[in-house]
Design a protein around this motif. Structure first.
Motif, PDB file in Angstrom:
ATOM      1  N   LYS A 112       0.839  -1.194   0.000  1.00 31.88           N
ATOM      2  CA  LYS A 112       0.000   0.000   0.000  1.00 31.88           C
ATOM      3  C   LYS A 112       0.878   1.250   0.000  1.00 31.88           C
ATOM      4  N   GLU A 113       0.484   2.219  -0.787  1.00 31.46           N
ATOM      5  CA  GLU A 113       1.236   3.466  -0.836  1.00 31.46           C
ATOM      6  C   GLU A 113       0.724   4.427   0.230  1.00 31.46           C
ATOM      7  N   LEU A 114       1.641   4.905   1.062  1.00 32.77           N
ATOM      8  CA  LEU A 114       1.351   5.983   2.002  1.00 32.77           C
ATOM      9  C   LEU A 114       1.948   7.268   1.443  1.00 32.77           C
ATOM     10  N   THR A 115       1.320   8.384   1.743  1.00 32.46           N
ATOM     11  CA  THR A 115       1.871   9.674   1.337  1.00 32.46           C
ATOM     12  C   THR A 115       1.979  10.577   2.560  1.00 32.46           C
ATOM     13  N   TYR A 116       2.767  11.641   2.433  1.00 33.82           N
ATOM     14  CA  TYR A 116       2.876  12.557   3.566  1.00 33.82           C
ATOM     15  C   TYR A 116       1.755  13.586   3.593  1.00 33.82           C
ATOM     16  N   MET A 117       0.730  13.375   2.761  1.00 37.63           N
ATOM     17  CA  MET A 117      -0.396  14.304   2.703  1.00 37.63           C
ATOM     18  C   MET A 117      -1.657  13.753   3.379  1.00 37.63           C
ATOM     19  N   PHE A 118      -1.643  12.419   3.719  1.00 36.96           N
ATOM     20  CA  PHE A 118      -2.872  11.832   4.261  1.00 36.96           C
ATOM     21  C   PHE A 118      -2.520  10.745   5.273  1.00 36.96           C
ATOM     22  N   PRO A 119      -3.129  10.768   6.487  1.00 37.64           N
ATOM     23  CA  PRO A 119      -2.768   9.840   7.558  1.00 37.64           C
ATOM     24  C   PRO A 119      -3.467   8.490   7.455  1.00 37.64           C
ATOM     25  N   LEU A 120      -3.183   7.733   6.405  1.00 33.67           N
ATOM     26  CA  LEU A 120      -3.834   6.442   6.202  1.00 33.67           C
ATOM     27  C   LEU A 120      -3.425   5.408   7.251  1.00 33.67           C
ATOM     28  N   GLY A 121      -2.208   5.503   7.777  1.00 28.13           N
ATOM     29  CA  GLY A 121      -1.686   4.442   8.641  1.00 28.13           C
ATOM     30  C   GLY A 121      -1.903   4.639  10.122  1.00 28.13           C
ATOM     31  N   ILE A 122      -2.855   5.490  10.515  1.00 30.33           N
ATOM     32  CA  ILE A 122      -3.009   5.806  11.937  1.00 30.33           C
ATOM     33  C   ILE A 122      -3.825   4.743  12.680  1.00 30.33           C
ATOM     34  N   ASP A 123      -3.431   4.488  13.938  1.00 26.12           N
ATOM     35  CA  ASP A 123      -4.194   3.671  14.891  1.00 26.12           C
ATOM     36  C   ASP A 123      -4.457   2.243  14.418  1.00 26.12           C
ATOM     37  N   ASN A 124      -3.434   1.560  13.908  1.00 24.33           N
ATOM     38  CA  ASN A 124      -3.538   0.118  13.760  1.00 24.33           C
ATOM     39  C   ASN A 124      -3.333  -0.495  15.141  1.00 24.33           C
ATOM     40  N   GLU A 125      -3.607  -1.810  15.280  1.00 22.50           N
ATOM     41  CA  GLU A 125      -3.589  -2.386  16.625  1.00 22.50           C
ATOM     42  C   GLU A 125      -2.926  -3.757  16.631  1.00 22.50           C
ATOM     43  N   PHE A 126      -2.119  -4.011  17.679  1.00 23.37           N
ATOM     44  CA  PHE A 126      -1.552  -5.335  17.875  1.00 23.37           C
ATOM     45  C   PHE A 126      -2.646  -6.286  18.369  1.00 23.37           C
ATOM     46  N   ILE A 127      -2.606  -7.558  17.907  1.00 17.99           N
ATOM     47  CA  ILE A 127      -3.696  -8.505  18.205  1.00 17.99           C
ATOM     48  C   ILE A 127      -3.153  -9.813  18.783  1.00 17.99           C
ATOM     49  N   ASN A 128      -2.117  -9.735  19.613  1.00 18.41           N
ATOM     50  CA  ASN A 128      -1.556 -10.909  20.289  1.00 18.41           C
ATOM     51  C   ASN A 128      -1.012 -11.952  19.319  1.00 18.41           C
ATOM     52  N   LYS A 129      -0.504 -11.497  18.195  1.00 18.47           N
ATOM     53  CA  LYS A 129       0.161 -12.369  17.231  1.00 18.47           C
ATOM     54  C   LYS A 129       1.512 -11.772  16.872  1.00 18.47           C
ATOM     55  N   GLU A 130       2.465 -12.626  16.482  1.00 14.29           N
ATOM     56  CA  GLU A 130       3.685 -12.079  15.898  1.00 14.29           C
ATOM     57  C   GLU A 130       3.303 -11.353  14.612  1.00 14.29           C
ATOM     58  N   SER A 131       3.776 -10.156  14.455  1.00 12.46           N
ATOM     59  CA  SER A 131       3.375  -9.337  13.304  1.00 12.46           C
ATOM     60  C   SER A 131       4.605  -8.733  12.663  1.00 12.46           C
ATOM     61  N   ASN A 132       4.438  -8.273  11.442  1.00 14.52           N
ATOM     62  CA  ASN A 132       5.560  -7.600  10.802  1.00 14.52           C
ATOM     63  C   ASN A 132       5.099  -6.482   9.891  1.00 14.52           C
ATOM     64  N   ILE A 133       5.988  -5.526   9.735  1.00  9.24           N
ATOM     65  CA  ILE A 133       5.780  -4.393   8.839  1.00  9.24           C
ATOM     66  C   ILE A 133       6.950  -4.386   7.858  1.00  9.24           C
ATOM     67  N   ILE A 134       6.631  -4.335   6.587  1.00 13.28           N
ATOM     68  CA  ILE A 134       7.660  -4.299   5.555  1.00 13.28           C
ATOM     69  C   ILE A 134       7.625  -2.922   4.890  1.00 13.28           C
ATOM     70  N   ILE A 135       8.731  -2.225   4.941  1.00 17.93           N
ATOM     71  CA  ILE A 135       8.848  -0.952   4.232  1.00 17.93           C
ATOM     72  C   ILE A 135       9.562  -1.261   2.919  1.00 17.93           C
ATOM     73  N   HIS A 136       8.787  -1.325   1.840  1.00 22.75           N
ATOM     74  CA  HIS A 136       9.361  -1.682   0.539  1.00 22.75           C
ATOM     75  C   HIS A 136      10.214  -0.544  -0.008  1.00 22.75           C
ATOM     76  N   ASN A 137       9.748   0.674   0.202  1.00 26.27           N
ATOM     77  CA  ASN A 137      10.559   1.838  -0.161  1.00 26.27           C
ATOM     78  C   ASN A 137      10.071   3.053   0.618  1.00 26.27           C
ATOM     79  N   GLY A 138      10.972   4.003   0.819  1.00 25.24           N
ATOM     80  CA  GLY A 138      10.617   5.232   1.512  1.00 25.24           C
ATOM     81  C   GLY A 138      10.967   5.205   2.989  1.00 25.24           C
ATOM     82  N   TYR A 139      10.784   6.354   3.619  1.00 28.42           N
ATOM     83  CA  TYR A 139      10.983   6.516   5.062  1.00 28.42           C
ATOM     84  C   TYR A 139       9.608   6.576   5.735  1.00 28.42           C
ATOM     85  N   VAL A 140       9.448   5.849   6.837  1.00 27.28           N
ATOM     86  CA  VAL A 140       8.162   5.785   7.541  1.00 27.28           C
ATOM     87  C   VAL A 140       8.390   6.055   9.022  1.00 27.28           C
TER      88      VAL A 140
END
Length: 204
Positions: free
Chosen positions: A169-197
């Motif tokens: 998914k593409e995030l931009t610095y103009m819109f807060p699409l990635g706000i308030d996700n939640e951990f759900i008691n599972k091992e999880s991962n975030i992959i930054i394919h490109n860019g600074y986050v």
């Protein structure tokens, strides 16, 4: 082996994990927090404008800066750590308080990330870090919320095993699409394919 910076921002920590090989640097008024926690720093850095407590520890190396300067006290403290060869910085007392100082500390994270230096801002309930072209794995003990903000014009992100998953998914610095996700008691991962986050974790 890490460099621990203690600043003068909002600070509610009851304990800071420290190992024998860690370098401890107080940035100006952060010395008061360290003293209250019975932590003895190796260095005290800054213009000392927010210090009212007398500094009576003769073996603490004090580096006094001119009050008219371009750099913040935390930035000056980090420079000392860099000169000593440290590649990992844990910064306490760098969040809360005046918004402009919090924002300045986030810019410092970006500055260090571009140099390949790991740096994290901590307070009692938050962890703030910048990711770049990497995979971040969280074990199932994490509880609370994580928000992701693009710190470059666009970033491409995948998220697995959080409440809201994303795939390339593409995030931009103009819109807060990635706000308030939640951990759900599972091992999880975030992959930054490109860019600074910018990542902000709010712990439960």
């Amino acid at each position: 082996m890490k460099c621990i910076i203690i600043g003068a921002g909002t600070f509610n920590e009851k304990n800071i994990p420290i190992s024998k090989k860690d370098l401890i640097i107080c940035a100006d008024g952060g010395y008061i927090y360290a003293k209250n926690l019975k932590i003895k720093p190796h260095y005290l850095v800054g213009d000392f404008d927010s210090l009212e407590t007398p500094i009576i520890d003769d073996d603490i190396i004090q580096i006094k800066a001119n009050s008219i300067k371009d750099e913040t006290d935390i930035y000056l403290a980090i420079q000392v750590g860099l000169e000593k060869g440290y590649k990992e910085f844990y910064i306490y007392g760098g969040l809360g308080g005046r918004l402009e100082h919090t924002f300045a500390n986030i810019q410092i994270l970006f500055n260090l990330k571009e140099k390949g230096i790991k740096a994290i801002l901590f307070n009692e309930n938050q962890i703030v870090e910048i990711y770049h072209n990497e995979t971040i794995i969280f074990d199932d003990s994490y509880k609370g919320y994580i928000s992701l903000f693009s710190y470059s014009p666009t970033s491409t992100v995948s998220i697995k095993n959080l409440k809201y998953d994303l795939e390339n998914k593409e995030l931009t610095y103009m819109f807060p699409l990635g706000i308030d996700n939640e951990f759900i008691n599972k091992e999880s991962n975030i992959i930054i394919h490109n860019g600074y986050v910018l990542s902000i974790i709010n712990k439960k």
